[in-house]
Design a protein around this motif. Structure first.
Motif, PDB file in Angstrom:
ATOM      1  N   PRO A  83       1.069  -6.273  -8.695  1.00  0.00           N
ATOM      2  CA  PRO A  83       1.416  -4.915  -9.538  1.00  0.00           C
ATOM      3  C   PRO A  83       0.318  -3.917  -9.134  1.00  0.00           C
ATOM      4  CG  PRO A  83       1.615  -7.067 -10.847  1.00  0.00           C
ATOM      5  CD  PRO A  83       1.046  -7.393  -9.536  1.00  0.00           C
ATOM      6  N   ASN A  84      -1.167  -4.466  -8.986  1.00  0.00           N
ATOM      7  CA  ASN A  84      -1.929  -3.577  -8.869  1.00  0.00           C
ATOM      8  C   ASN A  84      -1.988  -2.790  -7.545  1.00  0.00           C
ATOM      9  OD1 ASN A  84      -2.778  -6.298  -7.966  1.00  0.00           O
ATOM     10  ND2 ASN A  84      -4.746  -5.505  -7.592  1.00  0.00           N
ATOM     11  N   LEU A  85      -1.348  -3.164  -6.594  1.00  0.00           N
ATOM     12  CA  LEU A  85      -1.112  -2.690  -5.167  1.00  0.00           C
ATOM     13  C   LEU A  85       0.104  -2.261  -4.995  1.00  0.00           C
ATOM     14  CD1 LEU A  85      -2.675  -5.360  -2.743  1.00  0.00           C
ATOM     15  CD2 LEU A  85      -3.604  -3.203  -3.637  1.00  0.00           C
ATOM     16  N   GLU A  86       1.054  -2.742  -5.871  1.00  0.00           N
ATOM     17  CA  GLU A  86       2.763  -2.248  -5.881  1.00  0.00           C
ATOM     18  C   GLU A  86       3.232  -2.664  -4.528  1.00  0.00           C
ATOM     19  OE1 GLU A  86       3.521   1.913  -6.915  1.00  0.00           O
ATOM     20  OE2 GLU A  86       2.673   1.463  -9.113  1.00  0.00           O
ATOM     21  N   CYS A  87       2.820  -3.894  -3.926  1.00  0.00           N
ATOM     22  CA  CYS A  87       3.450  -4.140  -2.810  1.00  0.00           C
ATOM     23  C   CYS A  87       4.083  -5.817  -3.049  1.00  0.00           C
ATOM     24  CB  CYS A  87       2.388  -4.361  -1.590  1.00  0.00           C
ATOM     25  SG  CYS A  87       1.139  -5.533  -1.836  1.00  0.00           S
ATOM     26  N   TYR A  88       4.452  -6.199  -1.996  1.00  0.00           N
ATOM     27  CA  TYR A  88       5.303  -7.546  -2.093  1.00  0.00           C
ATOM     28  C   TYR A  88       4.754  -8.455  -1.041  1.00  0.00           C
ATOM     29  CZ  TYR A  88       8.581  -5.343  -5.092  1.00  0.00           C
ATOM     30  OH  TYR A  88       9.036  -4.949  -6.315  1.00  0.00           O
ATOM     31  N   PHE A  89       4.954  -9.747  -1.160  1.00  0.00           N
ATOM     32  CA  PHE A  89       4.661 -10.710  -0.147  1.00  0.00           C
ATOM     33  C   PHE A  89       5.832 -11.823  -0.116  1.00  0.00           C
ATOM     34  CE2 PHE A  89       3.075 -14.920   1.539  1.00  0.00           C
ATOM     35  CZ  PHE A  89       2.736 -14.492   2.784  1.00  0.00           C
ATOM     36  N   TYR A 141       4.657  -3.062   2.015  1.00  0.00           N
ATOM     37  CA  TYR A 141       4.057  -2.185   1.266  1.00  0.00           C
ATOM     38  C   TYR A 141       4.506  -0.753   1.770  1.00  0.00           C
ATOM     39  CZ  TYR A 141       1.347  -2.484   5.451  1.00  0.00           C
ATOM     40  OH  TYR A 141       0.929  -2.559   6.685  1.00  0.00           O
ATOM     41  N   LYS A 142       3.966   0.394   1.024  1.00  0.00           N
ATOM     42  CA  LYS A 142       4.330   1.708   1.220  1.00  0.00           C
ATOM     43  C   LYS A 142       3.232   2.143   1.934  1.00  0.00           C
ATOM     44  CE  LYS A 142       7.771   4.151  -1.435  1.00  0.00           C
ATOM     45  NZ  LYS A 142       7.898   5.104  -2.251  1.00  0.00           N
ATOM     46  N   GLU A 143       3.729   2.949   3.048  1.00  0.00           N
ATOM     47  CA  GLU A 143       2.609   3.708   3.877  1.00  0.00           C
ATOM     48  C   GLU A 143       3.342   4.892   4.395  1.00  0.00           C
ATOM     49  OE1 GLU A 143      -0.056   1.638   6.882  1.00  0.00           O
ATOM     50  OE2 GLU A 143       1.625   2.499   8.231  1.00  0.00           O
ATOM     51  N   GLU A 171       6.827   5.340   3.470  1.00  0.00           N
ATOM     52  CA  GLU A 171       7.937   4.558   4.049  1.00  0.00           C
ATOM     53  C   GLU A 171       7.456   3.041   3.771  1.00  0.00           C
ATOM     54  OE1 GLU A 171      10.972   5.287   5.433  1.00  0.00           O
ATOM     55  OE2 GLU A 171      10.316   7.347   4.964  1.00  0.00           O
ATOM     56  N   TRP A 172       8.592   2.252   3.448  1.00  0.00           N
ATOM     57  CA  TRP A 172       7.865   0.701   3.321  1.00  0.00           C
ATOM     58  C   TRP A 172       7.987   0.114   4.424  1.00  0.00           C
ATOM     59  CZ3 TRP A 172       6.789  -1.930  -0.849  1.00  0.00           C
ATOM     60  CH2 TRP A 172       7.115  -1.320  -2.116  1.00  0.00           C
ATOM     61  N   VAL A 173       6.902  -0.648   4.766  1.00  0.00           N
ATOM     62  CA  VAL A 173       6.412  -1.088   5.924  1.00  0.00           C
ATOM     63  C   VAL A 173       6.194  -2.691   5.921  1.00  0.00           C
ATOM     64  CG1 VAL A 173       4.659  -1.581   7.748  1.00  0.00           C
ATOM     65  CG2 VAL A 173       4.949   0.758   6.571  1.00  0.00           C
ATOM     66  N   GLU A 174       6.724  -3.661   6.952  1.00  0.00           N
ATOM     67  CA  GLU A 174       6.796  -5.099   6.872  1.00  0.00           C
ATOM     68  C   GLU A 174       5.623  -5.354   7.945  1.00  0.00           C
ATOM     69  OE1 GLU A 174       9.687  -8.276   8.359  1.00  0.00           O
ATOM     70  OE2 GLU A 174      10.492  -7.228   6.775  1.00  0.00           O
ATOM     71  N   ALA A 175       4.576  -6.064   7.455  1.00  0.00           N
ATOM     72  CA  ALA A 175       3.611  -6.595   8.463  1.00  0.00           C
ATOM     73  C   ALA A 175       2.946  -8.104   7.779  1.00  0.00           C
ATOM     74  CB  ALA A 175       2.497  -5.464   8.367  1.00  0.00           C
ATOM     75  N   GLU A 176       2.234  -8.650   8.735  1.00  0.00           N
ATOM     76  CA  GLU A 176       1.769  -9.660   8.623  1.00  0.00           C
ATOM     77  C   GLU A 176       0.270  -9.809   7.842  1.00  0.00           C
ATOM     78  OE1 GLU A 176       1.430 -12.125  12.104  1.00  0.00           O
ATOM     79  OE2 GLU A 176       3.544 -12.086  12.497  1.00  0.00           O
ATOM     80  N   TYR A 235      11.578  -4.284  -2.891  1.00  0.00           N
ATOM     81  CA  TYR A 235      10.869  -2.881  -3.208  1.00  0.00           C
ATOM     82  C   TYR A 235      12.092  -1.975  -3.771  1.00  0.00           C
ATOM     83  CZ  TYR A 235      12.246  -2.233   1.590  1.00  0.00           C
ATOM     84  OH  TYR A 235      13.054  -2.234   2.772  1.00  0.00           O
ATOM     85  N   LEU A 236      13.296  -2.339  -3.567  1.00  0.00           N
ATOM     86  CA  LEU A 236      14.547  -1.828  -4.234  1.00  0.00           C
ATOM     87  C   LEU A 236      14.414  -1.908  -5.594  1.00  0.00           C
ATOM     88  CD1 LEU A 236      17.360  -2.375  -1.604  1.00  0.00           C
ATOM     89  CD2 LEU A 236      15.944  -0.305  -1.693  1.00  0.00           C
ATOM     90  N   MET A 237      13.785  -2.883  -6.086  1.00  0.00           N
ATOM     91  CA  MET A 237      13.520  -3.168  -7.535  1.00  0.00           C
ATOM     92  C   MET A 237      12.099  -2.880  -8.010  1.00  0.00           C
ATOM     93  SD  MET A 237      15.693  -6.833  -7.874  1.00  0.00           S
ATOM     94  CE  MET A 237      15.522  -6.720  -9.663  1.00  0.00           C
ATOM     95  N   LEU A 238      11.418  -2.158  -7.431  1.00  0.00           N
ATOM     96  CA  LEU A 238      10.112  -1.886  -7.742  1.00  0.00           C
ATOM     97  C   LEU A 238      10.026  -1.008  -9.023  1.00  0.00           C
ATOM     98  CD1 LEU A 238       6.981  -1.643  -6.885  1.00  0.00           C
ATOM     99  CD2 LEU A 238       7.376   0.822  -5.948  1.00  0.00           C
TER     100      LEU A 238
END
Length: 86
Positions: A4-10, A19-21, A24-29, A57-60
């Motif tokens: 929640p504090n980053l608004e990102c997923y793993f 995460y958003k950059e 745009e949503w980005v996928e990275a290791e 993230y469609l459910m963010l």
């Protein structure tokens, strides 16, 4: 997981962060350097059980309402946990 504090997923299966950059949503290791050494191991994370796919993230907006950032990791309707408990 949702952070929640980053608004990102793993994504546990793919072992990537989402995460958003620049809008745009980005996928990275790894998370980008601008997260400044953020430790996922001692911060709040939420196990997302209401979604199975490649674009959580469609459910963010829904996740932000259900799991608003709280530094103590307390969510009224969530199976939230601090990362340090796993």
């Amino acid at each position: 997981y949702y952070f929640p504090n980053l608004e990102c997923y793993f994504d546990l299966q793919e072992k990537v962060y989402l995460y958003k950059e620049d809008g745009e949503w980005v996928e990275a290791e790894e998370l980008p350097k601008n997260y400044g050494g953020y430790s996922l191991y001692n911060k709040v994370k939420v196990t997302i059980e209401d979604y199975d796919g490649d674009e959580p993230y469609l459910m963010l907006a829904e996740h932000k309402k259900m799991y608003p950032y709280n530094s103590k990791g307390r969510f009224p309707n969530a199976k939230a946990q601090t990362a340090s408990t796993e």
